[in-house]
Design a protein around this motif. Structure first.
Motif, mmCIF file in Angstrom:
data_model
loop_
_atom_site.group_PDB
_atom_site.id
_atom_site.type_symbol
_atom_site.label_atom_id
_atom_site.label_comp_id
_atom_site.label_asym_id
_atom_site.label_seq_id
_atom_site.Cartn_x
_atom_site.Cartn_y
_atom_site.Cartn_z
ATOM 1 N N TYR A 270 -85.179 -14.145 -74.342
ATOM 2 C CA TYR A 270 -84.835 -13.074 -75.285
ATOM 3 C C TYR A 270 -84.771 -11.714 -74.609
ATOM 4 C CZ TYR A 270 -84.422 -15.701 -79.574
ATOM 5 O OH TYR A 270 -83.963 -16.545 -80.555
ATOM 6 N N LEU A 271 -85.525 -11.533 -73.529
ATOM 7 C CA LEU A 271 -85.414 -10.280 -72.775
ATOM 8 C C LEU A 271 -84.011 -10.140 -72.191
ATOM 9 C CD1 LEU A 271 -86.741 -7.746 -71.524
ATOM 10 C CD2 LEU A 271 -87.377 -9.188 -69.570
ATOM 11 N N ILE A 272 -83.508 -11.224 -71.582
ATOM 12 C CA ILE A 272 -82.153 -11.205 -71.024
ATOM 13 C C ILE A 272 -81.120 -11.110 -72.135
ATOM 14 C CG2 ILE A 272 -80.444 -12.596 -69.785
ATOM 15 C CD1 ILE A 272 -82.694 -13.610 -68.008
ATOM 16 N N ASP A 273 -81.340 -11.843 -73.223
ATOM 17 C CA ASP A 273 -80.393 -11.846 -74.340
ATOM 18 C C ASP A 273 -80.243 -10.451 -74.934
ATOM 19 O OD1 ASP A 273 -78.740 -13.366 -76.315
ATOM 20 O OD2 ASP A 273 -80.264 -12.629 -77.705
ATOM 21 N N LEU A 274 -81.351 -9.774 -75.147
ATOM 22 C CA LEU A 274 -81.309 -8.440 -75.762
ATOM 23 C C LEU A 274 -80.793 -7.387 -74.777
ATOM 24 C CD1 LEU A 274 -84.704 -8.547 -77.721
ATOM 25 C CD2 LEU A 274 -82.403 -8.741 -78.675
ATOM 26 N N SER A 275 -81.256 -7.464 -73.515
ATOM 27 C CA SER A 275 -80.855 -6.439 -72.541
ATOM 28 C C SER A 275 -79.396 -6.598 -72.124
ATOM 29 C CB SER A 275 -81.761 -6.501 -71.307
ATOM 30 O OG SER A 275 -81.716 -7.776 -70.704
ATOM 31 N N SER A 276 -78.851 -7.824 -72.168
ATOM 32 C CA SER A 276 -77.443 -8.014 -71.809
ATOM 33 C C SER A 276 -76.516 -7.369 -72.829
ATOM 34 C CB SER A 276 -77.123 -9.510 -71.690
ATOM 35 O OG SER A 276 -77.310 -10.165 -72.935
ATOM 36 N N ALA A 281 -76.449 -4.809 -66.124
ATOM 37 C CA ALA A 281 -77.512 -4.965 -65.127
ATOM 38 C C ALA A 281 -78.772 -5.510 -65.794
ATOM 39 C CB ALA A 281 -77.792 -3.624 -64.460
ATOM 40 N N TYR A 282 -78.597 -6.539 -66.602
ATOM 41 C CA TYR A 282 -79.734 -7.049 -67.377
ATOM 42 C C TYR A 282 -80.804 -7.695 -66.489
ATOM 43 C CZ TYR A 282 -76.908 -11.321 -66.949
ATOM 44 O OH TYR A 282 -76.152 -12.354 -66.474
#
Length: 314
Positions: A270-276, A281-282
């Motif tokens: 979810y960190l990658i999902d939200l930051s992308s 530069a996620y």
């Protein structure tokens, strides 16, 4: 309630919550959690080798890809149905893990890490070289008609979720049982002081060999299920990236804890999902999160809970 009862209740409680979420999650998160459970199963396998045995592998994508392609290629080219294809994928991963273990365990420390990385890269290049069958970087789609297991269409979101839940439940409970068994406790002792364990008369090589085969087999099962449930097999899953991911998930969740792989996979996904959705530069954001956790929660999220609140958490 006894300590063992509380531990079992906590872990079974997580499985009950995940089962119940199937009925309430919106479609987007429903698909995400199904994917997370399969990837967390992969992390469970990695945790047995790294978290409990203390062997840092950078080649686990080889096992994940072996399971995925063992399943996918037998469906595509041998006409297997899903059940025997899954067995073929799991057996392929077990054989690859056993073969690599016999070679890699002749080394230790940094050399072990490098050897596993080299073999994983060799596996990745093999997938590309035999592109006539594997379709190389492009990969291949497993058609909906080929994903019907015992009359159940695994492309259906509900069936896919329950299949992912079943896989994760088996891997999760197997991990819990394993680390509380005599074999698992010996692995932990090897992680802490291998020389002392050897002096006590234990065959540390055989235990590490067993740990690597179990770890690789679970990882292969995750790869086989991932390809079948989501209908795709591609060379990306055999790349270094997919050897680094389980390491990150286990470190974030807590190496050497049964809950850690799931917590770390959930957090990172979810960190990658939200930051992308914010920046391309996620992975930089993921890297910063890992650095912060290393500084302020060096034992990972679940590891810090064990250190601060519940010493007996396995």
């Amino acid at each position: 309630m006894s300590m063992g009862g509380r531990v079992l209740g906590l872990h079974l409680g997580l499985l009950v919550v995940l089962f119940a979420l199937q009925f309430v999650l919106p479609a987007y998160h429903h698909g995400n959690i199904a994917r997370i459970m399969v990837l967390a199963s992969y992390a469970v396998g990695y945790n047995i080798l790294f978290g409990y045995t203390g062997l840092l592998s950078l080649g686990h994508a080889l096992f994940f890809a072996a399971g995925m392609y063992g399943m996918g290629l037998t469906i595509q080219h041998a006409g297997f149905t899903p059940a025997p294809a899954l067995i073929a994928g799991i057996l392929a991963g077990a054989l690859v893990a056993g073969g690599l273990a016999l070679l890699a365990l002749r080394t230790s420390g940094v050399a072990f890490m490098i050897v596993t990385l080299m073999f994983a890269q060799a596996g990745y290049l093999t997938i590309l070289y035999f592109g006539e069958y594997t379709r190389g970087d492009e990969g291949f789609v497993i058609q909906q008609a080929q994903r019907v297991l015992w009359g159940i269409d695994l492309s259906d979101p509900t069936a896919r979720y329950f299949a992912a839940w079943g896989l994760f439940s088996v891997c999760f409970l197997l991990s819990l049982w394993l680390v509380q068994s005599r074999f698992g406790r010996t692995l932990i002792a090897i992680r802490e002081n291998e020389e002392r364990v050897r002096m006590l008369g234990y065959d540390t090589y055989a235990h590490k060999l067993g740990a690597m085969v179990v770890s690789g087999t679970i990882s292969a099962a995750a790869g086989a299920f991932y390809g079948l449930l989501f209908g795709y097999a591609g060379a990306t899953f055999g790349s270094v990236q997919y050897s680094i991911f389980p390491l990150l998930w286990v470190l974030l969740g807590g190496a050497g804890t049964v809950l850690g792989p799931f917590v770390g996979t959930l957090f990172m996904f979810y960190l990658i999902d939200l930051s992308s959705g914010v920046t391309s530069a996620y992975m930089l954001i993921a890297g910063v999160a890992l650095v912060l956790l290393t500084l302020f929660a060096p034992q990972g999220l679940t590891g810090e809970v064990r250190r601060r609140l519940w010493k007996g958490l396995p």
